[in-house]
Design a protein around this motif. Structure first.
Motif, mmCIF file in Angstrom:
data_model
loop_
_atom_site.group_PDB
_atom_site.id
_atom_site.type_symbol
_atom_site.label_atom_id
_atom_site.label_comp_id
_atom_site.label_asym_id
_atom_site.label_seq_id
_atom_site.Cartn_x
_atom_site.Cartn_y
_atom_site.Cartn_z
ATOM 1 N N ILE A 175 0.869 -1.165 0.000
ATOM 2 C CA ILE A 175 0.000 0.000 0.000
ATOM 3 C C ILE A 175 0.913 1.225 0.000
ATOM 4 C CG2 ILE A 175 -1.849 -1.198 1.223
ATOM 5 C CD1 ILE A 175 -1.018 0.235 3.758
ATOM 6 N N ASN A 176 0.300 2.405 -0.071
ATOM 7 C CA ASN A 176 1.099 3.627 -0.220
ATOM 8 C C ASN A 176 1.671 4.097 1.109
ATOM 9 O OD1 ASN A 176 -1.460 4.205 0.657
ATOM 10 N ND2 ASN A 176 -1.745 6.031 -0.599
ATOM 11 N N THR A 177 2.471 3.230 1.733
ATOM 12 C CA THR A 177 3.232 3.564 2.934
ATOM 13 C C THR A 177 4.649 3.045 2.752
ATOM 14 O OG1 THR A 177 2.641 1.498 4.051
ATOM 15 C CG2 THR A 177 1.219 3.409 4.446
ATOM 16 N N VAL A 178 5.553 3.539 3.554
ATOM 17 C CA VAL A 178 6.924 3.043 3.540
ATOM 18 C C VAL A 178 7.035 1.913 4.557
ATOM 19 C CG1 VAL A 178 9.343 3.603 3.920
ATOM 20 C CG2 VAL A 178 7.826 5.290 2.849
ATOM 21 N N GLY A 179 7.283 0.716 4.090
ATOM 22 C CA GLY A 179 7.410 -0.424 4.980
ATOM 23 C C GLY A 179 6.061 -0.995 5.390
ATOM 24 N N PRO A 180 6.061 -2.104 6.125
ATOM 25 C CA PRO A 180 4.821 -2.719 6.583
ATOM 26 C C PRO A 180 4.012 -1.766 7.464
ATOM 27 C CG PRO A 180 6.675 -4.226 6.848
ATOM 28 C CD PRO A 180 7.252 -2.893 6.500
ATOM 29 N N TYR A 181 2.695 -1.791 7.269
ATOM 30 C CA TYR A 181 1.790 -0.932 8.028
ATOM 31 C C TYR A 181 1.121 -1.771 9.111
ATOM 32 C CZ TYR A 181 -2.175 2.179 8.964
ATOM 33 O OH TYR A 181 -3.116 2.990 9.570
ATOM 34 N N SER A 182 1.355 -1.412 10.368
ATOM 35 C CA SER A 182 0.861 -2.202 11.490
ATOM 36 C C SER A 182 -0.658 -2.095 11.612
ATOM 37 C CB SER A 182 1.521 -1.742 12.793
ATOM 38 O OG SER A 182 1.053 -2.502 13.881
ATOM 39 N N LEU A 183 -1.326 -3.247 11.735
ATOM 40 C CA LEU A 183 -2.774 -3.288 11.848
ATOM 41 C C LEU A 183 -3.248 -3.661 13.245
ATOM 42 C CD1 LEU A 183 -3.600 -5.127 8.511
ATOM 43 C CD2 LEU A 183 -3.872 -2.691 8.995
ATOM 44 N N GLY A 184 -2.499 -4.491 13.936
ATOM 45 C CA GLY A 184 -2.920 -4.931 15.256
ATOM 46 C C GLY A 184 -2.310 -6.276 15.583
ATOM 47 N N SER A 185 -2.686 -6.827 16.712
ATOM 48 C CA SER A 185 -2.115 -8.101 17.132
ATOM 49 C C SER A 185 -3.141 -8.933 17.887
ATOM 50 C CB SER A 185 -0.872 -7.884 17.993
ATOM 51 O OG SER A 185 -1.223 -7.292 19.227
ATOM 52 N N LEU A 186 -2.913 -10.244 17.891
ATOM 53 C CA LEU A 186 -3.671 -11.194 18.682
ATOM 54 C C LEU A 186 -2.665 -12.049 19.447
ATOM 55 C CD1 LEU A 186 -6.247 -12.317 15.952
ATOM 56 C CD2 LEU A 186 -6.659 -10.709 17.827
ATOM 57 N N THR A 187 -3.145 -12.949 20.269
ATOM 58 C CA THR A 187 -2.270 -13.873 20.971
ATOM 59 C C THR A 187 -2.740 -15.300 20.694
ATOM 60 O OG1 THR A 187 -1.832 -12.275 22.738
ATOM 61 C CG2 THR A 187 -1.365 -14.591 23.210
ATOM 62 N N ALA A 188 -1.821 -16.144 20.228
ATOM 63 C CA ALA A 188 -2.165 -17.540 19.990
ATOM 64 C C ALA A 188 -2.474 -18.230 21.310
ATOM 65 C CB ALA A 188 -1.015 -18.249 19.278
ATOM 66 N N ASN A 189 -3.372 -19.202 21.275
ATOM 67 C CA ASN A 189 -3.705 -19.923 22.504
ATOM 68 C C ASN A 189 -2.654 -20.996 22.801
ATOM 69 O OD1 ASN A 189 -4.305 -22.170 20.875
ATOM 70 N ND2 ASN A 189 -6.509 -21.746 20.875
ATOM 71 N N SER A 190 -2.890 -21.794 23.818
ATOM 72 C CA SER A 190 -1.906 -22.788 24.239
ATOM 73 C C SER A 190 -1.671 -23.873 23.201
ATOM 74 C CB SER A 190 -2.327 -23.413 25.570
ATOM 75 O OG SER A 190 -3.589 -24.047 25.446
ATOM 76 N N SER A 191 -2.564 -23.975 22.227
ATOM 77 C CA SER A 191 -2.398 -24.935 21.128
ATOM 78 C C SER A 191 -1.772 -24.289 19.897
ATOM 79 C CB SER A 191 -3.757 -25.541 20.753
ATOM 80 O OG SER A 191 -4.318 -26.249 21.837
ATOM 81 N N GLY A 192 -1.388 -23.029 20.010
ATOM 82 C CA GLY A 192 -0.797 -22.334 18.871
ATOM 83 C C GLY A 192 -1.805 -21.964 17.819
ATOM 84 N N ALA A 193 -3.021 -21.627 18.239
ATOM 85 C CA ALA A 193 -4.091 -21.315 17.297
ATOM 86 C C ALA A 193 -4.768 -19.997 17.634
ATOM 87 C CB ALA A 193 -5.129 -22.437 17.288
ATOM 88 N N ILE A 194 -5.393 -19.398 16.622
ATOM 89 C CA ILE A 194 -6.330 -18.288 16.794
ATOM 90 C C ILE A 194 -7.704 -18.913 16.618
ATOM 91 C CG2 ILE A 194 -7.148 -16.082 15.894
ATOM 92 C CD1 ILE A 194 -4.290 -15.658 14.808
#
Length: 238
Positions: A175-194
């Protein structure tokens, strides 16, 4: 994290991992009519495959399959740590006093000084910015979908194959930005899943954006960068 990589082919410049052997199957459950599907970006023009490092960086290779881009000094230090690791370990597997597990990923139990572990965490967190084209990475275990609204859309994600209990960060590229544009984050559960479709971000349109954005996923527990699909939200301006 699944090992995407083929056995390394040795070159005069070190271990070369030119292509990924397999990608994870996309999650089958999708919100009806809302999932944006696109083929992963091609990396044919990148000299070292989809994980080609930006100028000034090289692969860390702390463990097999570790393609996080770091400074040449960090790579050299990492090789030294690997060689010294057994001498820093107690018979019970824990580190001797003054040392900690490096944890470039959960399987990396090489004993290092605490500052080296801090550096590994930082290098993992910066992995998307150190690739020539993070949007050229293969599809991983995470998929995204967008529900549109008048000025953009809401981004949701689901998936598996991640580092358990660790942050999963989302970025938009091409997109028209310099470098990756941060959108947000989640945390994987104990099984490594969302689990289920979880909300990531409210994306607002950007004028003059002419193409879909590629959504890039960082598994911060391993530094592995993959793509999760695309979104049209950045060019939905009413």
């Amino acid at each position: 994290m699944h090992d995407f990589l083929k056995t390394a082919a040795k070159t005069g410049r070190g271990t070369r991992w030119p292509w990924l052997a397999n990608t994870l199957t996309a999650v089958g459950v999708m919100l009806a009519g809302l999932l944006t599907v696109a083929a992963p970006a091609q990396a044919a023009d990148l000299p070292w495959g989809p994980y080609t490092c930006a100028s000034g960086y090289v692969w860390r290779e702390a463990v097999p399959g570790d393609l996080v881009c770091v400074s040449p000094q960090t790579r050299s230090d990492t090789q030294t740590e690997n060689a010294l690791g057994p001498s820093r370990r107690e018979p019970n597997g824990f580190c001797k006093p003054g040392f900690v597990w490096r944890e470039t990923r959960s399987s990396d139990l090489v004993c290092v000084v605490p500052t080296s572990r801090d550096r590994a965490y930082s290098d993992n967190a910066n992995a998307p910015w150190r690739l020539v084209d993070p949007g050229a990475t293969p599809r991983g275990g995470v998929s995204v979908t967008t529900t549109n609204h008048q000025l953009g859309g809401y981004l949701y994600a689901t998936g598996s194959g991640l580092s358990p209990n660790r942050p999963v960060r989302f970025y938009a590229v091409r997109i028209n930005t310099v470098g990756p544009y941060s959108l947000g984050s989640l945390t994987a559960n104990s099984s490594g899943a969302i689990s289920g479709w979880q909300y990531v971000a409210d994306i607002r349109c950007r004028f003059k954006q002419t193409q879909p954005a590629v959504i890039v996923v960082l598994d911060q527990g391993s530094g592995v960068v993959t793509t999760a699909g695309t979104t049209e939200a950045f060019r939905r301006c009413g």
